[in-house]
Every structure is written in structure tokens, then in C-alpha cells.
Design a protein around this motif. Sequence first.
Motif, PDB file in Angstrom:
ATOM      1  N   SER A 112      -5.579   4.179  -6.821  1.00 60.39           N
ATOM      2  CA  SER A 112      -6.273   4.514  -5.612  1.00 60.39           C
ATOM      3  C   SER A 112      -7.642   3.835  -5.690  1.00 60.39           C
ATOM      4  O   SER A 112      -7.771   3.155  -4.393  1.00 60.39           O
ATOM      5  CB  SER A 112      -6.444   6.140  -5.422  1.00 60.39           C
ATOM      6  OG  SER A 112      -7.666   6.220  -4.629  1.00 60.39           O
ATOM      7  N   LEU A 115      -2.034  -3.844  11.194  1.00 61.96           N
ATOM      8  CA  LEU A 115      -3.345  -3.926  11.577  1.00 61.96           C
ATOM      9  C   LEU A 115      -3.818  -5.095  12.270  1.00 61.96           C
ATOM     10  O   LEU A 115      -4.492  -5.171  13.373  1.00 61.96           O
ATOM     11  CB  LEU A 115      -4.169  -3.764  10.481  1.00 61.96           C
ATOM     12  CG  LEU A 115      -4.616  -2.186   9.945  1.00 61.96           C
ATOM     13  CD1 LEU A 115      -5.256  -2.359   8.469  1.00 61.96           C
ATOM     14  CD2 LEU A 115      -5.419  -1.813  11.119  1.00 61.96           C
ATOM     15  N   MET A 117      -6.613  -0.046  -4.822  1.00 58.75           N
ATOM     16  CA  MET A 117      -6.031  -0.453  -3.399  1.00 58.75           C
ATOM     17  C   MET A 117      -7.124  -0.080  -2.445  1.00 58.75           C
ATOM     18  O   MET A 117      -7.218  -0.837  -1.313  1.00 58.75           O
ATOM     19  CB  MET A 117      -4.748   0.663  -3.072  1.00 58.75           C
ATOM     20  CG  MET A 117      -3.443   0.350  -3.846  1.00 58.75           C
ATOM     21  SD  MET A 117      -2.112   1.282  -3.111  1.00 58.75           S
ATOM     22  CE  MET A 117      -2.377   3.015  -3.638  1.00 58.75           C
ATOM     23  N   THR A 118      -7.908   0.897  -2.367  1.00 55.28           N
ATOM     24  CA  THR A 118      -8.929   1.128  -1.508  1.00 55.28           C
ATOM     25  C   THR A 118     -10.043  -0.098  -1.546  1.00 55.28           C
ATOM     26  O   THR A 118     -10.240  -0.803  -0.516  1.00 55.28           O
ATOM     27  CB  THR A 118      -9.865   2.154  -1.805  1.00 55.28           C
ATOM     28  OG1 THR A 118      -8.881   3.619  -2.226  1.00 55.28           O
ATOM     29  CG2 THR A 118     -10.717   2.663  -0.789  1.00 55.28           C
ATOM     30  N   VAL A 177      -9.032  -8.775  10.413  1.00 55.03           N
ATOM     31  CA  VAL A 177      -9.437  -8.500  11.836  1.00 55.03           C
ATOM     32  C   VAL A 177     -10.180  -9.887  12.341  1.00 55.03           C
ATOM     33  O   VAL A 177     -10.000 -10.093  13.377  1.00 55.03           O
ATOM     34  CB  VAL A 177     -10.722  -7.416  11.673  1.00 55.03           C
ATOM     35  CG1 VAL A 177     -11.230  -7.195  13.157  1.00 55.03           C
ATOM     36  CG2 VAL A 177      -9.786  -6.049  11.172  1.00 55.03           C
ATOM     37  N   TYR A 186       1.034  -1.347  -0.175  1.00 56.69           N
ATOM     38  CA  TYR A 186      -0.094   0.210   0.138  1.00 56.69           C
ATOM     39  C   TYR A 186       0.933   1.306   0.050  1.00 56.69           C
ATOM     40  O   TYR A 186       0.476   2.310  -0.590  1.00 56.69           O
ATOM     41  CB  TYR A 186      -0.951   0.142   1.198  1.00 56.69           C
ATOM     42  CG  TYR A 186      -1.879  -0.913   1.302  1.00 56.69           C
ATOM     43  CD1 TYR A 186      -2.969  -0.883   0.341  1.00 56.69           C
ATOM     44  CD2 TYR A 186      -1.896  -2.296   1.846  1.00 56.69           C
ATOM     45  CE1 TYR A 186      -3.912  -1.908   0.293  1.00 56.69           C
ATOM     46  CE2 TYR A 186      -2.454  -3.272   2.029  1.00 56.69           C
ATOM     47  CZ  TYR A 186      -3.726  -3.273   0.947  1.00 56.69           C
ATOM     48  OH  TYR A 186      -4.690  -4.149   1.033  1.00 56.69           O
ATOM     49  N   PHE A 237      -8.069  -2.981  -0.150  1.00 54.95           N
ATOM     50  CA  PHE A 237      -7.853  -2.855   1.456  1.00 54.95           C
ATOM     51  C   PHE A 237      -9.125  -3.302   2.157  1.00 54.95           C
ATOM     52  O   PHE A 237      -9.001  -4.066   3.205  1.00 54.95           O
ATOM     53  CB  PHE A 237      -7.456  -1.418   1.715  1.00 54.95           C
ATOM     54  CG  PHE A 237      -7.220  -1.239   3.336  1.00 54.95           C
ATOM     55  CD1 PHE A 237      -5.953  -1.780   3.842  1.00 54.95           C
ATOM     56  CD2 PHE A 237      -8.252  -0.708   3.823  1.00 54.95           C
ATOM     57  CE1 PHE A 237      -5.765  -1.508   5.057  1.00 54.95           C
ATOM     58  CE2 PHE A 237      -7.918  -0.350   5.356  1.00 54.95           C
ATOM     59  CZ  PHE A 237      -6.516  -0.853   5.747  1.00 54.95           C
ATOM     60  N   THR A 238     -10.335  -2.709   1.770  1.00 50.39           N
ATOM     61  CA  THR A 238     -11.533  -2.741   2.300  1.00 50.39           C
ATOM     62  C   THR A 238     -11.900  -4.406   2.416  1.00 50.39           C
ATOM     63  O   THR A 238     -12.279  -4.971   3.244  1.00 50.39           O
ATOM     64  CB  THR A 238     -12.561  -2.032   1.940  1.00 50.39           C
ATOM     65  OG1 THR A 238     -12.827  -1.762   0.858  1.00 50.39           O
ATOM     66  CG2 THR A 238     -12.783  -0.480   2.650  1.00 50.39           C
ATOM     67  N   THR A 241       1.725  -3.276   6.215  1.00 56.39           N
ATOM     68  CA  THR A 241       0.433  -2.407   6.687  1.00 56.39           C
ATOM     69  C   THR A 241      -0.732  -3.101   7.380  1.00 56.39           C
ATOM     70  O   THR A 241      -1.060  -2.895   8.370  1.00 56.39           O
ATOM     71  CB  THR A 241      -0.293  -1.467   5.286  1.00 56.39           C
ATOM     72  OG1 THR A 241       0.982  -0.897   4.388  1.00 56.39           O
ATOM     73  CG2 THR A 241      -1.138  -0.622   6.097  1.00 56.39           C
ATOM     74  N   LEU A 259      -9.686  -6.351   4.617  1.00 58.06           N
ATOM     75  CA  LEU A 259      -9.671  -5.776   6.283  1.00 58.06           C
ATOM     76  C   LEU A 259     -10.576  -6.577   6.915  1.00 58.06           C
ATOM     77  O   LEU A 259     -10.046  -7.031   8.134  1.00 58.06           O
ATOM     78  CB  LEU A 259     -10.313  -4.438   6.354  1.00 58.06           C
ATOM     79  CG  LEU A 259     -10.279  -3.650   7.576  1.00 58.06           C
ATOM     80  CD1 LEU A 259      -8.781  -3.704   8.077  1.00 58.06           C
ATOM     81  CD2 LEU A 259     -10.771  -2.291   7.419  1.00 58.06           C
ATOM     82  N   MET A 260     -11.639  -7.024   6.463  1.00 51.69           N
ATOM     83  CA  MET A 260     -12.589  -7.966   7.271  1.00 51.69           C
ATOM     84  C   MET A 260     -12.035  -9.152   7.848  1.00 51.69           C
ATOM     85  O   MET A 260     -12.097  -9.649   8.780  1.00 51.69           O
ATOM     86  CB  MET A 260     -13.873  -8.347   6.457  1.00 51.69           C
ATOM     87  CG  MET A 260     -14.856  -7.373   6.454  1.00 51.69           C
ATOM     88  SD  MET A 260     -15.808  -7.141   8.196  1.00 51.69           S
ATOM     89  CE  MET A 260     -17.339  -8.107   7.352  1.00 51.69           C
TER      90      MET A 260
END
Lengths: 193, 185
Positions: A118, A168, A121-122, A133, A99, A125-126, A164, A129-130
Motif C-alpha cells: 500500500s 485520470l 503504491m500510494t 495532470v 493499481y 501514485f502521488t 487508472t 499524479l503531478m
Amino acid sequence: MDFNDYYSIDAILAENQKVQCKFKQKIPNMGHLGGGTERDITQNAKLQMPVWLSYIILYSGWADLVFPAPFAQRVHNALKAEPRSVRLSGLVGAGASWYMLGRMLMDIIQGSRAKELSEMMTEAFTARLMEVVDQAYHFANVGSMTGVSAAGTPQAFREGLDNTERELFLLARNSEKASKEWYDGGNHRAKPI
Amino acid sequence: MSLPVSLRTSVTPPELELIACQQLIDIIPLITMERTAFISGAYGPLRPPNRAKVPIWMAVNLKTKKKCHIVPPEWLTYDYLKERLEEETSKDGFSKLPFRYIEISKVLLDVASDDLENTDKLRSLLKDLREARQAKCRAGLSQIDYSELSLPNLCAMEINEIRPFFVESMSVLTQLTPPQNIPNS
């Protein structure tokens, strides 16, 4: 991780990642920049430059940027198909951030391609992300298995995290651990003081 | 910056418990005490069998010495929490619970379980509530973007738990958004 922070050690390390530059002209006595034994940089030579050095080279018009492989169309397609199966760490090498490299690339290329980058990558990433986590939360139950990891397993996904995301993961992991410790905490208050 | 990373990102659950213990709660004292000045204020007088309002930390201290009964807050009952749980599982948003309900309920259940009714049921209700709300937090994570995320009625402990990685994710997303798309930056 703050990408733009002057004092951020992560940002400094990220700037050390290499991008390939194709030189338009011969530059005498600068061969050492490419890390080789050549004395001069010849015309059309393709050299790996750290990002911090590439800014000046590219903006001065001495070289053209070779669009880095980690952001090629092939990767874009793979991310579109299934963001969670792409091994970002494999794309940029261990300890590097996909990233962050993308972010710096955005600054270099500007314009509509930067916008595309952008968006890519966005979205990636989203979507990832789930899973990051979730795995951080259930890491204690899954345990850290050793051995070969098959594609598609949680472990394979974890190994494919870039720096990155790794950070997280750790944040979520520690936060979950602290909460769990507190919730399960012994009845320490019950003892008369 | 010499703090360990784990303390830099947010406050810890025990610290939240400490903060929550400043809140006042009703007790029925078993001892007599004149009005006494503490750093946080003057409390008392304690005259059994009249109720008195004291901070939770003081109630806990007295309780462990068997010098008072704690009157549980009106939301820490089976019926109230049952209602909230139904709301929680049937509706989309978070149900409205006291901001520090997790901390207070845990402290009271740990220390004063004999002053509460149905403690086992209360415990399992609180656990169900927590899990239902956690699932919603997780769903909130998928809607995250660089500018804002609204999760009304989230409680102190829950906010604290998700804060480190939510904040970090949003800062990464900010970085991935081209500067011209961010207003007033």
C-alpha cells in the motif's frame, strides 16, 4: 474507478487479470482451468489464474500465490529511484490496471506485506499524479507526436501510464478543455436577442 | 446513466455561468418598467435615472438592447484586483475573491465593457490572477491524500475545473490505503 463496486465494469475487468498460483496438490479433471490441454492439474504446477478464481483456490489451501512480478522488489526499487520513469503499463500489459491488481493483491496477502504494498503504491501514485495532470494540461501544446519515443520524454511517460492513470489523464484533459473553451468563448452574449 | 461522461463528472462552465447570472447587480436603466414578476422573483420598477437591482441575466439582456448601463461591482476595478494579485503572488493561501468572480467578470467584460474602466488592464489582471491561482491548485495536488484536502477561498469555476480528477485521485488513494487505516469506514 471504484475498485470494490459490485456494479463497476472496471472492477469486473480488473478481476480478470491473472496471478500465478502454485498448486500444492493434484486436482483431477481441472486441467482446463490453466487453459492447457492437460486433463489434471498436477502437484507443483504453476498456472495463471484470474483473480476472481484465485480467491477460492488460495483460501481453500489448494495452492500458494506466486508473488506477481509487477510488484517484485525490482519494481519497488525502480519506483523508489524515479517513480516517473517506470512503465506501469508494461508491467501489467495494455489495458490493465497496476493499481487495481495491487489493491486486490493487498486483499489476498493481508498483514505487513500488504501494508508495504500500500505504501509503495500510494507513494508511486502521488509522485506520478503531478506529471499526469501537468501533461494533461499541456497536451494541446505538446501535441500527440508520433514515431519512436525516447525514454524520459513526456510521450514515453504517457505510454507508460496504467489504466487508472489513463482515466485520470482523460478527466483532467477534458476538464481543461471545457474550461479553456469557456474562457476563450466567443462573445456570444453581445448580440442583441 | 445515459449522460455523456463529460457531464457526469461535474457541471460545465456554461452551467456555472448560468448559476452566477442569478446574482443581483445594480443597473441604471434607460427605460421605464413597472415592477414585474418573473419565475425567480419580482424585479423593478425601473425608473431612470434611479438605480435598480436586477439579476445579471436581466442586466445582460437589457444591456445588449442598449436599455441600461451596468454598475460594475466594487471588486471589479483595477485597484481592487491589483491588490488581490499582489496578495496572491506574495502569500501562500488563495486571496479572498467573490465566489463567482470568474463567471461574473467574464460576462460583464464581454457584454458591458463600455461600462468598465481599463478593460484591457482588467482582463490581463484577471488572467494573471487565474494563472497564479492555478499554480497553487497544482501545488495542492501534491499534498493530496485519501481523506481531505483544504483549499480555502477557491472559487466556483476553479473548484469545478479541478473537481473531476481531484475526486478521482482521492478515491484511488482511498482504495490504496488498507481498510484498517481508514477510520469509520
